[in-house]
Design a protein around this motif. Structure first.
Motif: not given
Length: 520
Positions: A365-388
């Protein structure tokens, strides 16, 4: 066939017009012979014969020039007859004027042959040239036996050659003119047909169309534009006088980038767009789209999709609720502690399943609430992996991340986290658990875009399930809700991205790609 008939009638009309002008020339020429022939130095050897021929020629021109003669004999016959009469008369006038040295009849004979090439058929033109040649040669032979010079034949032969040359050149020019006129007529018919089709298309368009001149006056408007604005749009009227808000909105840019505003007497919401027509006059074409109708259609589609989702969700929630209800009833009756613990576990598992389902639907239901920003992809994926991995080195070795630190991605951070978390969770669930079993890498295929790959070494997606893997509530896991990949794709589309399953052999595991926009 109709175009061919039109072309033929066009030829006849052109030849008829040429014949009329040629008859006018004949009439003036015949009158000049009768009135001032002798003053021009003609008919010196036989004045009476010259005058008689000139009068007869004037009578012939009058008789053959009437429309009745054209209807009686037909165009081709009357053109051939008039040309023959012209040549015979000019040959007679040349004989009475001293032969080819008189100049004027011979010159006029060339003019007559040129006119014959414009109005007569090709064989008739050659006949006229041959007739003129025979008569001029006979006149020169008769004059030769009367004491003429033999050298005159050379000059007469050159003149006779000129007869054929002039006749053929005139005929070729006439054919070229007829071909050009035929082409122009066909193009005119095609242009008229195309214009009629364009007008019909514009008239029946669902969008309103208004064409403005450089001075702001209406050059054209279809009925749909008048209906949407609630007013007549007559050609030549100033649009600013009829609807002041429309030129101000579009031409001054007050509507913003969307071109959306409330216009017309009814104040309907419209999406407007102005483009240059590309003509020399600097015309502007304005397109009006009824945005209220589009909103109604979007709302209907959303309601229909929500209805299907609600029906499916109700069906899916019913199963864990039944299990919870049954476990609760058994819990009341059961006295043993181990059985009570088992029933409580069933209740908790199904409760968490319902909670995940509700959480996923709320995320959708919140799919239309988009707030795009510039995301550093490598740091973002590594943080997700560490959290998992929860800090476990043994778990961390399963993930092989190879992403250029310079790559950035434009997306909503929460949406991207939910998409990648779902992909990584599915990969972890089905992979072998060996080192490097899950590979995450990315590349930029072209400027302005980036593609993220999530690959595992598990059993892969069966061929029969590939077409249904992104459908809501489809899952091959007994504890799955079936909403993960569906919501991940919906969130990707909300961020102008595309989530796809890469086709490949089932034995090579699952391979998902997320194609999105990058940031400079």
């Amino acid at each position: 066939m109709a175009e061919a008939s039109a072309a033929v009638s066009g030829f006849d009309h052109t030849r008829l017009t040429s014949l009329r002008y040629f008859n006018l020339f004949r009439l003036i020429l015949a009158g000049l012979f009768v009135v001032a022939g002798q003053e021009l130095g003609l008919g010196g050897e036989s004045p009476r014969f010259f005058l008689g021929v000139a009068v007869a020629y004037l009578a012939a021109v009058l008789l053959l020039g009437f429309p009745d003669a054209l209807q009686r004999f037909g165009f081709n016959r009357i053109a051939a007859l008039q040309g023959a009469v012209d040549i015979i008369v000019l040959a007679a006038l040349m004989w009475s004027s001293g032969g080819y040295r008189s100049g004027v009849p011979l010159l006029l004979m060339m003019v007559v042959l040129a006119g014959s090439g414009l109005v007569s058929r090709e064989r008739t033109v050659l006949f006229h040239a041959a007739l003129a040649t025979v008569l001029v040669l006979l006149e020169n032979v008769w004059r030769h036996f009367g004491g003429g010079l033999a050298g005159d034949f050379f000059q007469v032969g050159i003149a006779c050659s000129g007869f054929f040359a002039i006749a053929m050149v005139a005929r070729l020019l006439a054919r070229r003119a007829q071909a050009n006129e035929s082409l122009a007529q066909r193009r005119g018919v095609e242009l008229a047909n195309q214009q009629a089709i364009n007008e019909r298309i514009i008239r029946d368009m669902q969008d309103g169309v208004v064409v403005l001149g450089a001075d702001g006056r209406i050059r054209h408007a279809n009925p749909r534009a008048s209906e949407m604005l609630g007013m007549a749009l007559p050609e030549g009227a100033l649009l600013a006088d009829l609807e002041p808000g429309l030129p101000h909105c579009l031409l001054d840019g007050s509507c913003g980038g969307s071109g959306l505003g409330r216009l017309g007497r009814a104040g309907r919401s419209m999406r407007c767009r102005a483009v240059g027509a590309g003509g020399e006059g600097g015309d502007t074409v304005i397109y009006l789209t009824d945005f209220e109708e589009i909103q109604r259609q979007i709302q209907q589609l959303k309601l229909a999709a929500l209805g299907r989702l609600t029906a499916s969700m109700a069906h899916e929630i019913r199963n864990p609720l039944s299990a919870v209800s049954q476990a609760a009833e058994l819990l009341l009756e059961e006295k043993r502690g181990d059985m009570q613990a088992r029933l409580v576990r069933i209740i908790n598992d199904n409760t968490r399943r319902i909670e995940r389902m509700v959480r996923d639907v709320l995320a959708l239901g919140r799919r239309d609430e988009v707030l795009p920003s510039a995301i550093a992809l490598a740091d973002f994926v590594n943080a997700l992996v560490e959290e998992a991995c929860l800090g476990s080195d043994e778990e961390r070795r399963i993930y092989a991340v190879d992403i250029d630190p310079a790559l950035t991605l434009a997306a909503d951070r929460a949406h991207l986290q939910q998409i990648l978390t779902n992909l990584l969770g599915n990969a972890r669930r089905y992979c072998s658990g060996k080192a490097g079993a899950i590979r995450v890498h990315a590349h930029a295929p072209e400027p302005g875009s980036v593609v993220v790959h999530v690959v595992d070494d598990g059993p892969g997606v069966p061929e029969v399930d590939r077409a249904k893997i992104f459908e809501p509530f489809f899952t091959s896991h007994p504890k799955g809700t079936g909403l993960g990949l569906y919501i991940a794709r919906e969130l990707a589309e909300a961020n102008a991205a595309a989530l796809e399953l890469v086709p490949g052999p089932e034995t090579e595991g699952a391979h998902f790609t997320l194609a999105a926009r990058s940031t400079p």
